[in-house]
Design a protein around this motif. Structure first.
Motif, PDB file in Angstrom:
ATOM      1  N   SER A 171       0.967  -1.218  -0.096  1.00 58.36           N
ATOM      2  CA  SER A 171      -0.185  -0.038   0.008  1.00 58.36           C
ATOM      3  C   SER A 171       0.996   1.287   0.006  1.00 58.36           C
ATOM      4  N   GLN A 172       0.153   2.194  -0.260  1.00 54.79           N
ATOM      5  CA  GLN A 172       1.032   3.572  -0.447  1.00 54.79           C
ATOM      6  C   GLN A 172       1.457   3.834   1.073  1.00 54.79           C
ATOM      7  N   GLU A 173       0.326   3.512   1.831  1.00 54.30           N
ATOM      8  CA  GLU A 173       0.804   3.776   3.572  1.00 54.30           C
ATOM      9  C   GLU A 173       2.038   3.084   4.005  1.00 54.30           C
ATOM     10  N   ASN A 174       2.264   1.860   3.516  1.00 55.38           N
ATOM     11  CA  ASN A 174       3.299   1.213   3.824  1.00 55.38           C
ATOM     12  C   ASN A 174       4.449   1.759   3.171  1.00 55.38           C
ATOM     13  N   TYR A 175       4.325   1.942   1.927  1.00 53.98           N
ATOM     14  CA  TYR A 175       5.468   2.419   1.254  1.00 53.98           C
ATOM     15  C   TYR A 175       5.998   3.674   1.741  1.00 53.98           C
ATOM     16  N   ALA A 176       5.117   4.735   2.175  1.00 55.73           N
ATOM     17  CA  ALA A 176       5.610   5.852   3.132  1.00 55.73           C
ATOM     18  C   ALA A 176       6.300   5.652   4.383  1.00 55.73           C
ATOM     19  N   ARG A 177       6.340   4.488   4.737  1.00 53.65           N
ATOM     20  CA  ARG A 177       7.016   4.118   6.126  1.00 53.65           C
ATOM     21  C   ARG A 177       8.321   3.578   5.815  1.00 53.65           C
ATOM     22  N   LEU A 178       8.527   3.266   4.522  1.00 56.33           N
ATOM     23  CA  LEU A 178      10.008   2.900   4.184  1.00 56.33           C
ATOM     24  C   LEU A 178      11.092   3.997   4.414  1.00 56.33           C
ATOM     25  N   LYS A 179      12.131   3.838   5.072  1.00 50.47           N
ATOM     26  CA  LYS A 179      13.367   4.713   5.413  1.00 50.47           C
ATOM     27  C   LYS A 179      14.595   4.103   4.954  1.00 50.47           C
ATOM     28  N   PRO A 180      15.381   4.817   4.263  1.00 46.78           N
ATOM     29  CA  PRO A 180      16.817   4.572   3.967  1.00 46.78           C
ATOM     30  C   PRO A 180      17.382   4.166   5.301  1.00 46.78           C
ATOM     31  N   GLY A 181      18.172   2.987   5.404  1.00 47.04           N
ATOM     32  CA  GLY A 181      18.768   2.716   6.550  1.00 47.04           C
ATOM     33  C   GLY A 181      17.973   1.537   7.483  1.00 47.04           C
ATOM     34  N   MET A 182      16.694   1.350   6.962  1.00 50.07           N
ATOM     35  CA  MET A 182      16.089   0.118   7.718  1.00 50.07           C
ATOM     36  C   MET A 182      16.719  -0.953   7.589  1.00 50.07           C
ATOM     37  N   THR A 183      16.776  -2.040   8.701  1.00 49.12           N
ATOM     38  CA  THR A 183      17.010  -3.364   8.225  1.00 49.12           C
ATOM     39  C   THR A 183      16.082  -4.168   7.489  1.00 49.12           C
ATOM     40  N   ARG A 184      16.796  -5.414   7.176  1.00 53.02           N
ATOM     41  CA  ARG A 184      15.818  -6.282   6.216  1.00 53.02           C
ATOM     42  C   ARG A 184      14.837  -6.912   7.191  1.00 53.02           C
ATOM     43  N   PRO A 185      15.049  -7.174   8.601  1.00 51.91           N
ATOM     44  CA  PRO A 185      13.936  -7.590   9.200  1.00 51.91           C
ATOM     45  C   PRO A 185      12.860  -6.548   9.435  1.00 51.91           C
ATOM     46  N   GLU A 186      13.163  -5.348   9.709  1.00 48.96           N
ATOM     47  CA  GLU A 186      12.043  -4.253   9.858  1.00 48.96           C
ATOM     48  C   GLU A 186      11.507  -4.235   8.595  1.00 48.96           C
ATOM     49  N   VAL A 187      11.893  -4.203   7.223  1.00 48.01           N
ATOM     50  CA  VAL A 187      11.040  -4.379   6.140  1.00 48.01           C
ATOM     51  C   VAL A 187      10.214  -5.463   5.952  1.00 48.01           C
ATOM     52  N   GLU A 188      10.720  -6.598   6.118  1.00 48.07           N
ATOM     53  CA  GLU A 188       9.883  -7.788   6.148  1.00 48.07           C
ATOM     54  C   GLU A 188       8.744  -7.853   7.382  1.00 48.07           C
ATOM     55  N   GLN A 189       8.993  -7.056   8.646  1.00 49.19           N
ATOM     56  CA  GLN A 189       7.704  -6.925   9.138  1.00 49.19           C
ATOM     57  C   GLN A 189       6.544  -6.126   8.803  1.00 49.19           C
ATOM     58  N   LEU A 190       7.186  -5.080   7.855  1.00 49.00           N
ATOM     59  CA  LEU A 190       6.071  -4.100   7.311  1.00 49.00           C
ATOM     60  C   LEU A 190       5.647  -4.780   6.229  1.00 49.00           C
ATOM     61  N   LEU A 191       6.423  -5.361   5.333  1.00 44.29           N
ATOM     62  CA  LEU A 191       5.697  -6.058   3.900  1.00 44.29           C
ATOM     63  C   LEU A 191       5.749  -7.497   3.911  1.00 44.29           C
ATOM     64  N   GLY A 192       6.240  -8.230   4.934  1.00 36.76           N
ATOM     65  CA  GLY A 192       6.222  -9.538   4.746  1.00 36.76           C
ATOM     66  C   GLY A 192       7.206 -10.124   3.861  1.00 36.76           C
ATOM     67  N   LYS A 193       7.376 -11.326   3.683  1.00 37.49           N
ATOM     68  CA  LYS A 193       8.253 -12.066   3.006  1.00 37.49           C
ATOM     69  C   LYS A 193       8.410 -11.510   1.358  1.00 37.49           C
ATOM     70  N   PRO A 194       9.365 -11.198   0.891  1.00 38.21           N
ATOM     71  CA  PRO A 194       9.403 -10.575  -0.492  1.00 38.21           C
ATOM     72  C   PRO A 194       9.104 -11.963  -1.639  1.00 38.21           C
ATOM     73  N   THR A 195       8.636 -11.527  -2.597  1.00 34.56           N
ATOM     74  CA  THR A 195       8.337 -12.573  -3.690  1.00 34.56           C
ATOM     75  C   THR A 195       9.694 -13.073  -4.305  1.00 34.56           C
ATOM     76  N   GLU A 196      10.634 -12.086  -4.665  1.00 36.10           N
ATOM     77  CA  GLU A 196      12.033 -12.590  -4.908  1.00 36.10           C
ATOM     78  C   GLU A 196      13.234 -11.518  -4.760  1.00 36.10           C
ATOM     79  N   CYS A 197      14.285 -12.237  -4.348  1.00 38.34           N
ATOM     80  CA  CYS A 197      15.383 -11.576  -4.103  1.00 38.34           C
ATOM     81  C   CYS A 197      16.768 -12.152  -4.960  1.00 38.34           C
ATOM     82  N   SER A 198      17.546 -11.078  -5.285  1.00 37.26           N
ATOM     83  CA  SER A 198      18.753 -11.484  -6.025  1.00 37.26           C
ATOM     84  C   SER A 198      20.003 -10.711  -5.613  1.00 37.26           C
ATOM     85  N   GLY A 199      21.194 -11.006  -5.687  1.00 38.51           N
ATOM     86  CA  GLY A 199      22.273 -10.107  -5.300  1.00 38.51           C
ATOM     87  C   GLY A 199      23.581 -10.838  -5.257  1.00 38.51           C
ATOM     88  N   ALA A 200      24.676 -10.089  -4.986  1.00 38.64           N
ATOM     89  CA  ALA A 200      25.963 -10.458  -5.269  1.00 38.64           C
ATOM     90  C   ALA A 200      26.992  -9.384  -4.429  1.00 38.64           C
TER      91      ALA A 200
END
Length: 84
Positions: free
Chosen positions: A22-51
């Motif tokens: 939602s736009q409301e949850n998007y507005a709660r995102l902030k640079p510096g948040m940890t992955r667990p904080e984000v997942e508490q807000l949005l749930g588990k991601p649909t997909e992730c990748s990285g290196a």
């Protein structure tokens, strides 16, 4: 039959109200948040990748999504589309 329709409608409405993309949850995102904080807000991601200590995770689909780029375990950048 009418009872089934009413019950199905109720659950669909409930699911729509609990939508974390939602736009409301998007507005709660902030640079510096940890992955667990984000997942508490949005749930588990649909997909992730990285290196090399950087990763990108997406919640949703091509029509409605939130995408977050992490450096280590912290939010660096984020974007969204189709949010209400």
């Amino acid at each position: 039959m009418l009872r089934r329709f009413a019950l199905l409608s109720f659950f669909l409405l409930l699911a729509a109200c609990n939508d974390r993309l939602s736009q409301e949850n998007y507005a709660r995102l902030k640079p510096g948040m940890t992955r667990p904080e984000v997942e508490q807000l949005l749930g588990k991601p649909t997909e992730c990748s990285g290196a090399f200590g950087f990763s990108s995770c997406t919640w949703g689909d091509q029509q409605k999504f939130i995408s977050i780029q992490y450096g280590g375990d912290k939010v660096l950048l984020f974007s969204g589309q189709g949010l209400r």
